[in-house]
Scaffold this motif. Structure first.
Motif, PDB file in Angstrom:
ATOM      1  N   ILE A  91      -8.497   5.525  18.400  1.00  0.00           N
ATOM      2  CA  ILE A  91      -8.607   5.350  17.766  1.00  0.00           C
ATOM      3  C   ILE A  91      -8.427   6.058  15.851  1.00  0.00           C
ATOM      4  O   ILE A  91      -9.129   5.576  15.306  1.00  0.00           O
ATOM      5  N   ARG A  92      -8.003   7.087  16.669  1.00  0.00           N
ATOM      6  CA  ARG A  92      -7.091   8.055  15.199  1.00  0.00           C
ATOM      7  C   ARG A  92      -6.339   6.669  14.540  1.00  0.00           C
ATOM      8  O   ARG A  92      -6.360   6.592  13.033  1.00  0.00           O
ATOM      9  N   ASP A  93      -5.845   5.847  15.199  1.00  0.00           N
ATOM     10  CA  ASP A  93      -5.313   4.753  14.047  1.00  0.00           C
ATOM     11  C   ASP A  93      -5.948   3.690  13.736  1.00  0.00           C
ATOM     12  O   ASP A  93      -5.422   3.244  12.297  1.00  0.00           O
ATOM     13  N   SER A  94      -7.609   3.550  13.697  1.00  0.00           N
ATOM     14  CA  SER A  94      -8.876   2.612  13.572  1.00  0.00           C
ATOM     15  C   SER A  94      -8.816   3.521  12.305  1.00  0.00           C
ATOM     16  O   SER A  94      -9.256   2.769  10.833  1.00  0.00           O
ATOM     17  N   PHE A  95      -8.807   4.427  12.161  1.00  0.00           N
ATOM     18  CA  PHE A  95      -9.238   5.753  11.240  1.00  0.00           C
ATOM     19  C   PHE A  95      -7.879   5.613   9.757  1.00  0.00           C
ATOM     20  O   PHE A  95      -8.120   5.287   8.812  1.00  0.00           O
ATOM     21  N   GLU A  96      -7.229   5.416  10.787  1.00  0.00           N
ATOM     22  CA  GLU A  96      -6.033   5.232   9.245  1.00  0.00           C
ATOM     23  C   GLU A  96      -5.855   4.234   8.929  1.00  0.00           C
ATOM     24  O   GLU A  96      -5.074   4.301   7.933  1.00  0.00           O
ATOM     25  N   GLU A  97      -6.029   3.461   9.599  1.00  0.00           N
ATOM     26  CA  GLU A  97      -5.304   1.944   9.131  1.00  0.00           C
ATOM     27  C   GLU A  97      -6.007   1.113   7.952  1.00  0.00           C
ATOM     28  O   GLU A  97      -6.347   1.190   6.771  1.00  0.00           O
ATOM     29  N   LEU A  98      -7.666   1.765   8.121  1.00  0.00           N
ATOM     30  CA  LEU A  98      -8.884   1.348   7.630  1.00  0.00           C
ATOM     31  C   LEU A  98      -8.621   1.858   6.583  1.00  0.00           C
ATOM     32  O   LEU A  98      -8.771   1.727   4.818  1.00  0.00           O
ATOM     33  N   GLU A  99      -8.026   3.304   6.474  1.00  0.00           N
ATOM     34  CA  GLU A  99      -8.162   4.440   5.055  1.00  0.00           C
ATOM     35  C   GLU A  99      -6.488   4.112   4.452  1.00  0.00           C
ATOM     36  O   GLU A  99      -6.713   3.496   2.925  1.00  0.00           O
ATOM     37  N   GLN A 100      -5.547   3.653   4.486  1.00  0.00           N
ATOM     38  CA  GLN A 100      -4.711   2.940   4.209  1.00  0.00           C
ATOM     39  C   GLN A 100      -5.044   1.488   3.527  1.00  0.00           C
ATOM     40  O   GLN A 100      -4.237   2.008   2.567  1.00  0.00           O
ATOM     41  N   ALA A 101      -5.815   1.247   3.834  1.00  0.00           N
ATOM     42  CA  ALA A 101      -6.332  -0.567   3.134  1.00  0.00           C
ATOM     43  C   ALA A 101      -7.244  -0.204   2.030  1.00  0.00           C
ATOM     44  O   ALA A 101      -6.768  -0.237   0.419  1.00  0.00           O
ATOM     45  N   PHE A 102      -7.078   1.043   2.437  1.00  0.00           N
ATOM     46  CA  PHE A 102      -8.808   1.035   0.856  1.00  0.00           C
ATOM     47  C   PHE A 102      -7.930   1.906  -0.117  1.00  0.00           C
ATOM     48  O   PHE A 102      -7.175   1.801  -1.143  1.00  0.00           O
ATOM     49  N   ASP A 151      -9.724   4.209 -12.942  1.00  0.00           N
ATOM     50  CA  ASP A 151      -8.829   5.094 -13.301  1.00  0.00           C
ATOM     51  C   ASP A 151      -8.111   5.825 -12.723  1.00  0.00           C
ATOM     52  O   ASP A 151      -7.707   6.110 -11.193  1.00  0.00           O
ATOM     53  N   SER A 152      -6.323   5.779 -13.125  1.00  0.00           N
ATOM     54  CA  SER A 152      -5.409   5.922 -12.811  1.00  0.00           C
ATOM     55  C   SER A 152      -5.601   7.800 -12.673  1.00  0.00           C
ATOM     56  O   SER A 152      -4.853   8.352 -11.696  1.00  0.00           O
ATOM     57  N   LYS A 153      -6.176   8.255 -13.454  1.00  0.00           N
ATOM     58  CA  LYS A 153      -6.688   9.683 -13.475  1.00  0.00           C
ATOM     59  C   LYS A 153      -7.089  10.458 -11.550  1.00  0.00           C
ATOM     60  O   LYS A 153      -7.070  11.043 -11.681  1.00  0.00           O
ATOM     61  N   LYS A 154      -7.980   9.372 -11.524  1.00  0.00           N
ATOM     62  CA  LYS A 154      -8.430   9.940 -10.420  1.00  0.00           C
ATOM     63  C   LYS A 154      -7.778   9.539  -9.015  1.00  0.00           C
ATOM     64  O   LYS A 154      -6.311   8.694  -8.928  1.00  0.00           O
ATOM     65  N   ASP A 155      -8.115  10.191  -7.950  1.00  0.00           N
ATOM     66  CA  ASP A 155      -7.232  10.472  -6.867  1.00  0.00           C
ATOM     67  C   ASP A 155      -7.709   9.905  -5.599  1.00  0.00           C
ATOM     68  O   ASP A 155      -8.650   9.815  -5.149  1.00  0.00           O
ATOM     69  N   SER A 156      -6.756   8.174  -5.574  1.00  0.00           N
ATOM     70  CA  SER A 156      -6.631   7.335  -4.599  1.00  0.00           C
ATOM     71  C   SER A 156      -7.232   7.504  -3.878  1.00  0.00           C
ATOM     72  O   SER A 156      -7.707   7.032  -2.461  1.00  0.00           O
ATOM     73  N   LYS A 157      -6.115   8.947  -3.285  1.00  0.00           N
ATOM     74  CA  LYS A 157      -6.370   9.312  -1.209  1.00  0.00           C
ATOM     75  C   LYS A 157      -7.742   9.977  -1.247  1.00  0.00           C
ATOM     76  O   LYS A 157      -8.005   9.363   0.117  1.00  0.00           O
ATOM     77  N   ALA A 158      -8.415  10.775  -2.335  1.00  0.00           N
ATOM     78  CA  ALA A 158      -9.289  10.655  -1.935  1.00  0.00           C
ATOM     79  C   ALA A 158     -10.734   9.858  -2.326  1.00  0.00           C
ATOM     80  O   ALA A 158     -11.502   9.591  -1.280  1.00  0.00           O
ATOM     81  N   LEU A 159      -9.998   8.715  -2.893  1.00  0.00           N
ATOM     82  CA  LEU A 159     -11.277   8.180  -3.057  1.00  0.00           C
ATOM     83  C   LEU A 159     -10.949   6.764  -1.691  1.00  0.00           C
ATOM     84  O   LEU A 159     -12.727   6.264  -1.294  1.00  0.00           O
ATOM     85  N   SER A 160     -10.552   6.509  -1.149  1.00  0.00           N
ATOM     86  CA  SER A 160      -9.448   5.808   0.303  1.00  0.00           C
ATOM     87  C   SER A 160     -10.714   6.322   1.510  1.00  0.00           C
ATOM     88  O   SER A 160     -11.294   6.019   1.942  1.00  0.00           O
ATOM     89  N   HIS A 161     -10.750   8.114   1.180  1.00  0.00           N
ATOM     90  CA  HIS A 161     -11.205   8.602   2.413  1.00  0.00           C
ATOM     91  C   HIS A 161     -12.904   8.754   1.898  1.00  0.00           C
ATOM     92  O   HIS A 161     -13.693   8.622   2.954  1.00  0.00           O
ATOM     93  N   LEU A 162     -13.058   9.050   0.439  1.00  0.00           N
ATOM     94  CA  LEU A 162     -15.185   8.662   0.325  1.00  0.00           C
ATOM     95  C   LEU A 162     -14.653   7.101   1.059  1.00  0.00           C
ATOM     96  O   LEU A 162     -16.290   6.678   1.927  1.00  0.00           O
ATOM     97  N   LEU A 163     -13.947   6.045   0.962  1.00  0.00           N
ATOM     98  CA  LEU A 163     -14.765   5.220   1.290  1.00  0.00           C
ATOM     99  C   LEU A 163     -14.546   4.613   2.873  1.00  0.00           C
ATOM    100  O   LEU A 163     -15.323   3.674   3.851  1.00  0.00           O
TER     101      LEU A 163
END
Length: 191
Positions: A123-134, A148-160
């Protein structure tokens, strides 16, 4: 001399996956599985050892068949197009009357009281793989200027990732897809 197994393992795992998806791990009984899989008790135990092992295989099977949706992110022509295509397919699946509501991974997470470390890792891997793809798609979008390059892609991928799993939960109680599409469109506009 015993009879040889006369069933397609992937086919019976798929049937078990649907039962676990609909009922959850705890509420699924061995008789439920035997009926759905059309197996004898001895065949089930000889092939899968126990219910927990079968559940892990069912979750792995679910991840494998869900890979097509994730591939939309990898092969996207643009970040926003890929994210929209992913969520369009995700919403369609979440509301598909022929499938149990929500998502097996989300459901497994909500009922994650299993001591099985293999399941927790899956389950952890599934979450991490999807977040990484985003994150990878968002980073590409930042390189092309679409995001926008000023936006935090990690925070946005977590949002998605959270949008993905919230759709699974909300689809279990709300039947109006418009609400979900409005939510998806709002998030994509924020990118």
């Amino acid at each position: 001399m015993g009879r040889s197994k006369e069933f397609n393992k992937e086919h019976v795992i798929h049937k078990a996956m649907l039962v676990f998806w609909e009922k959850g791990y705890e509420a699924t009984s061995i008789p439920d599985l035997l009926k759905a899989m059309e197996l004898s008790r001895s065949s089930l135990y000889e092939t899968f050892v126990d219910k927990e092992t079968l559940y892990v295989e069912a979750v792995q099977h679910y991840k494998k068949i869900s890979q097509k949706k994730r591939n939309l992110l990898v092969s996207a022509s643009s970040a926003k197009v890929g994210i929209r295509q992913y969520f369009d397919q995700h919403i369609t699946s979440a509301f598909d009357e022929d499938l149990p509501k929500g998502c097996l991974i989300t459901n497994a997470t909500l009922g994650l009281d299993s001591p099985d470390e293999q399941l927790r890792k899956l389950i952890r891997d599934s979450f991490e793989e999807l977040e990484q793809a985003f994150d990878e798609l968002l980073s590409k979008g930042q390189q092309t200027g679409e995001i926008d390059s000023k936006k935090d892609s990690k925070a946005l991928s977590h949002l998605l990732l959270n949008l993905n799993h919230s759709i699974n939960v909300v689809s279990k109680v709300k039947t109006d897809k418009k609400i979900i599409y409005d939510m998806m469109n709002t998030v994509i506009e924020m990118l």
